[in-house]
Motif scaffolding. Structure first.
Motif, PDB file in Angstrom:
ATOM      1  N   UNK A 139       0.815  -1.219   0.000  1.00 25.23           N
ATOM      2  CA  UNK A 139       0.000   0.000   0.000  1.00 25.23           C
ATOM      3  C   UNK A 139       0.846   1.266   0.000  1.00 25.23           C
ATOM      4  N   UNK A 140       2.028   1.216   0.596  1.00 22.86           N
ATOM      5  CA  UNK A 140       2.850   2.429   0.666  1.00 22.86           C
ATOM      6  C   UNK A 140       3.932   2.480  -0.397  1.00 22.86           C
ATOM      7  N   UNK A 141       4.151   1.363  -1.107  1.00 21.50           N
ATOM      8  CA  UNK A 141       5.303   1.369  -2.011  1.00 21.50           C
ATOM      9  C   UNK A 141       5.072   0.611  -3.308  1.00 21.50           C
ATOM     10  N   UNK A 142       5.005  -0.718  -3.255  1.00 19.72           N
ATOM     11  CA  UNK A 142       5.134  -1.486  -4.494  1.00 19.72           C
ATOM     12  C   UNK A 142       3.943  -1.350  -5.426  1.00 19.72           C
ATOM     13  N   UNK A 143       2.750  -1.018  -4.905  1.00 17.42           N
ATOM     14  CA  UNK A 143       1.585  -0.892  -5.784  1.00 17.42           C
ATOM     15  C   UNK A 143       1.555   0.446  -6.517  1.00 17.42           C
ATOM     16  N   UNK A 144       2.415   1.365  -6.110  1.00 13.35           N
ATOM     17  CA  UNK A 144       2.379   2.745  -6.614  1.00 13.35           C
ATOM     18  C   UNK A 144       3.592   3.005  -7.506  1.00 13.35           C
ATOM     19  N   UNK A 145       3.365   3.545  -8.686  1.00 14.41           N
ATOM     20  CA  UNK A 145       4.501   3.995  -9.489  1.00 14.41           C
ATOM     21  C   UNK A 145       4.812   3.194 -10.718  1.00 14.41           C
ATOM     22  N   UNK A 146       4.170   2.011 -10.889  1.00 13.56           N
ATOM     23  CA  UNK A 146       4.286   1.315 -12.154  1.00 13.56           C
ATOM     24  C   UNK A 146       5.496   0.430 -12.347  1.00 13.56           C
ATOM     25  N   UNK A 147       6.253   0.143 -11.297  1.00 16.20           N
ATOM     26  CA  UNK A 147       7.338  -0.823 -11.448  1.00 16.20           C
ATOM     27  C   UNK A 147       6.759  -2.229 -11.350  1.00 16.20           C
TER      28      UNK A 147
END
Length: 364
Positions: A139-147
């Motif tokens: 929720x704070x990192x891996x789901x955000x930003x498209x990597x």
């Protein structure tokens, strides 16, 4: 205590921009899924742990939009973030005759999100997908930003693509079923944002860590929202990690070496990052950028977050070998995210001799 109201953080990428929605009860609210592309089929990709908890609830939300809903459960764990699991998704989609309008929903933690995103980027050269992260780390990192990516035995996340989701839905209620170990792993990625971008946020975490551990929804909502705001600001300026975005990897160069060196899944990703931040902070001190007091402050917080602060005894040569495969390395030179000052980070090379000093102090 009343649950916090729905909060939204926007990722500004022009016509590929999207919203991150944060709140309670999102998996029971069909309204959160309105406005997504129409298609004959929605495919929910999850794992054997999360699927039995939440897949049917998500499917119920989607029934009014998609005539056919498929649920695919992958094996759980970082060890399965590989070609075999990726092919399970392709086999399912191809076997069902899914077309390029099919929408994928990634329901789970970072492994599910990364591998589903990579499948979406690759299937028929790109189909839409939605992130529904169920762990704090996602929720704070891996789901955000498209990597998106899978792992290779020689390096973590080395095979993948930049591919943005249509929407991210972070339901705080899914954190109620998260183990303490997984919550701690997510805290590593929350803590990371303080040293690299917002020292005041680091102070907020220090003050509110006990509330987060108590799973107070208001504290969790703020931790997630502020983390996503910082990541959104970075990603909007450097989507493909040509410069600024690399600071989001604070602690990751050491952490990825730990994960790969032990075998994926032995340490959780967040555990590697937590320990890696201690190492990276000490490296920053040895390079003359910050003082010992700041290293001690960060180390105390990581201990309070129930994360390891001492790495495994892989041997300095093995650490250096693994770190030279890191995506941030250039021409065999390892580049580290270092803290230049509280709340400000940069990329720097470091002499092997200094890195060996760090490893001697914090590993084995």
């Amino acid at each position: 205590m009343n649950p916090p109201s729905l909060q939204t953080v926007s990722i500004d990428l022009g016509d590929r921009g999207y919203d991150i929605r944060i709140g309670s009860g999102l998996l029971d609210g069909p309204a959160q899924f309105e406005g997504l592309p129409k298609a004959a089929t929605a495919a929910i990709v999850t794992n054997s742990v999360v699927g039995p908890l939440y897949a049917q609830r998500l499917a119920a939300c989607l029934k009014g939009v998609y005539p056919s809903i498929r649920i695919l459960e992958l094996p759980d764990g970082e060890a399965h973030k590989d070609w075999a699991s990726l092919n399970l998704i392709f086999d399912d989609l191809l076997g069902a005759g899914c077309d390029r309008k099919t929408v994928l929903f990634a329901l789970g933690g970072g492994v599910v999100g990364d591998i589903t995103g990579f499948a979406a980027a690759s299937y028929m050269r790109g189909i839409p997908f939605v992130q529904v992260p169920t762990t704090l780390l996602a929720q704070v990192d891996s789901s955000v930003g498209g990597k998106t990516a899978i792992n290779h035995p020689l390096g973590k996340n080395m095979i993948g693509a930049f591919y943005q989701p249509l929407r991210v839905l972070a339901d705080l209620d899914t954190l109620d079923t998260l183990s303490d170990r997984e919550l701690a792993a997510g805290l590593a990625e929350v803590i990371k944002y303080g040293p690299i971008a917002d020292d005041a946020f680091l102070g907020w975490i220090e003050t509110n860590l006990d509330a987060i551990w108590a799973r107070d929804k208001t504290a969790l909502a703020y931790a997630i929202k502020r983390s996503c705001e910082i990541k959104a600001w970075v990603v909007s300026q450097d989507e493909r990690e040509n410069g600024l975005r690399a600071i989001l990897n604070f602690g990751h160069t050491f952490g990825h070496a730990i994960e790969a060196g032990l075998g994926y899944g032995e340490w959780l990703h967040g555990e590697g990052v937590g320990c890696g931040m201690v190492m990276a902070a000490d490296l920053s001190r040895r390079l003359g950028l910050i003082d010992q007091a700041y290293v001690d402050r960060l180390t105390r917080l990581i201990v309070r977050a129930r994360l390891p602060v001492r790495g495994p005894a892989l041997g300095a040569d093995r650490y250096l070998e693994l770190m030279r495969v890191d995506k941030k390395a250039e021409g065999g030179e390892i580049r580290f995210v270092v803290i230049e000052a509280p709340g400000r980070a940069a990329m720097r090379p470091a002499p092997d001799a200094v890195v060996r000093e760090v490893l001697a102090a914090h590993a084995g």
